[in-house]
Design a protein around this motif. Structure first.
Motif, mmCIF file in Angstrom:
data_model
loop_
_atom_site.group_PDB
_atom_site.id
_atom_site.type_symbol
_atom_site.label_atom_id
_atom_site.label_comp_id
_atom_site.label_asym_id
_atom_site.label_seq_id
_atom_site.Cartn_x
_atom_site.Cartn_y
_atom_site.Cartn_z
ATOM 1 N N LYS A 146 23.842 38.332 32.865
ATOM 2 C CA LYS A 146 25.186 38.917 32.807
ATOM 3 C C LYS A 146 25.944 38.659 34.107
ATOM 4 O O LYS A 146 27.135 38.359 34.101
ATOM 5 C CB LYS A 146 25.099 40.424 32.529
ATOM 6 N N SER A 147 25.245 38.776 35.226
ATOM 7 C CA SER A 147 25.890 38.519 36.518
ATOM 8 C C SER A 147 26.223 37.042 36.681
ATOM 9 O O SER A 147 27.255 36.683 37.249
ATOM 10 C CB SER A 147 24.986 38.980 37.665
ATOM 11 N N ASP A 170 30.840 43.831 43.848
ATOM 12 C CA ASP A 170 32.276 43.839 44.094
ATOM 13 C C ASP A 170 32.747 45.042 44.921
ATOM 14 O O ASP A 170 33.932 45.179 45.200
ATOM 15 C CB ASP A 170 33.071 43.745 42.783
ATOM 16 N N GLN A 217 27.085 35.018 34.383
ATOM 17 C CA GLN A 217 28.201 34.659 33.509
ATOM 18 C C GLN A 217 29.544 35.174 34.009
ATOM 19 O O GLN A 217 30.583 34.700 33.575
ATOM 20 C CB GLN A 217 27.944 35.209 32.096
ATOM 21 N N LYS A 218 29.506 36.143 34.927
ATOM 22 C CA LYS A 218 30.765 36.684 35.436
ATOM 23 C C LYS A 218 31.482 35.649 36.280
ATOM 24 O O LYS A 218 30.859 34.966 37.091
ATOM 25 C CB LYS A 218 30.496 37.931 36.293
ATOM 26 N N THR A 268 24.235 44.149 39.402
ATOM 27 C CA THR A 268 24.930 42.905 39.757
ATOM 28 C C THR A 268 24.037 41.871 40.427
ATOM 29 O O THR A 268 24.437 40.716 40.568
ATOM 30 C CB THR A 268 26.131 43.189 40.685
#
Length: 354
Positions: A136-137, A344, A139-140, A321
């Motif tokens: 998931k991280s 972030d 793909q960000k 993350t």
């Protein structure tokens, strides 16, 4: 126990055989197939459904970068890139990290490395770790703009002496997934930041200078590969050169970089522990220690030393993350981390201490 299914992609039959043989030696890994270029890989991914892919960068018909883009768009999987040590190879490596590669492996002697056996353990370990990566991280979209933070967070409980001290050092340690994380953090630091920044990114010789140059082009602060003997300047980030430890020494009233090739620590040179331990010997300076994504436990012992000998505010990247939660997890388990925050929010947290 379920085995990790691996697809090996390389235009050299010799390299495909060699990498296959190395990985087969580990009982946790199953080689489900090989591919000779990016196009071949895309067709075989659908049939073989691998858990991890090793991908050469330079291949005919469709190179590794283009294939990686397609994989991350169509069917995201953990990809470990294999790259040469040339300048072009380094640039391609960072392009791959930008597009979602988990990690990379440096071929010892060019595209066809007869001596690949010297990094056999590294290949196995990186494939095993890639299987646990946070997709998931990956793909960000990664921040590519110079965006000084404007977010205001509540850090009223932070020790005022750390928040207001004039003399500070920001020390950052990271490994797998680090180039993406560093870009996300450093592009949010304004050029008038009032402290030098020391960075250890686990990376072999030949790559750290390209990483520094790339980040320098994206950031408001100055980013450079650290050089032995240079004095630390506020608003400049110094990245430890691959193959050397990054230390700090006092010269008169100033602080200077000390680079050496002393003993490898935790399997790494540069090592985060070595940097943290060196910084712990510097008195009358407030330290901010940040540990971000990476495999292993490098940094946790150095954090203990920092906390024993000086006033330190420590930050760890959250599991949500981190590409690989090894290093932050080990730091958190020391019970010495003051804040655990998503990637972030790391820059915001750091800036709240100024």
């Amino acid at each position: 126990m379920n085995k990790i299914n691996v697809l090996i992609v390389d235009d050299s039959a010799f390299m495909r055989k060699l990498i296959s043989d190395f990985l087969k030696e580990d009982s946790r890994i199953e080689i489900v197939g090989t591919a000779r270029n990016g196009l071949d890989a895309l067709s075989k991914i659908k049939k073989l459904r691998p858990d991890v892919i090793t991908m050469d960068v330079e291949m005919p018909e469709m190179n590794g970068i283009e294939a990686l883009k397609r994989i991350m768009d169509e069917q995201p999987l953990p990809v470990v890139m294999l790259s040469s040590t040339t300048k072009e190879g380094a640039e391609n490596t960072f392009a791959a990290m930008q597009h979602g590669a988990v990690d990379f492996i440096q071929k010892p002697s060019g595209s066809i490395s007869m001596d690949l056996h010297i990094i056999k353990e590294e290949i196995v370990n990186k494939v095993l770790n890639a299987s646990k990566a946070n997709l998931k991280s990956l793909q960000k979209p990664i921040n590519t703009q110079k965006t000084p933070t404007t977010k205001v967070l509540d850090y009223s409980k932070i020790e005022p002496s750390i928040r207001n001290s004039e003399k500070k050092l920001l020390c950052i340690g990271t490994s797998t997934g680090g180039p993406r994380a560093l870009q996300q953090v450093l592009t949010r630091i304004p050029k008038d930041y009032n402290a030098p920044i020391l960075i250890v990114q686990h990376m072999p010789p030949g790559f750290t200078k390209s990483l520094a140059n790339r980040l320098d082009s994206l950031c408001d602060i100055n980013v450079k590969e650290a050089e032995n003997g240079e004095f630390l300047t506020a608003g400049t980030a110094y990245i430890a050169p691959g193959g050397f430890h990054l230390k700090v020494k006092r010269i008169g009233t100033s602080l200077a970089i000390h680079i050496d090739d002393s003993e490898i620590r935790n399997g790494h040179r540069p090592s985060v522990d070595v940097m943290f331990e060196s910084v712990s010997n510097i008195k009358d300076v407030r330290k901010i220690a940040v540990i971000m994504t990476g495999m292993g436990a490098d940094g946790s012992k150095g954090l203990k030393k920092l906390k024993e000998t000086g006033q330190v505010f420590s930050i760890a990247e959250s599991k949500e993350t981190s590409i690989v939660f090894g290093m932050p997890k080990a730091a958190i388990e020391t019970n010495l981390v003051d804040r655990v925050v998503p990637l972030d929010e790391i820059a915001e947290t750091v800036l709240s201490l100024t």
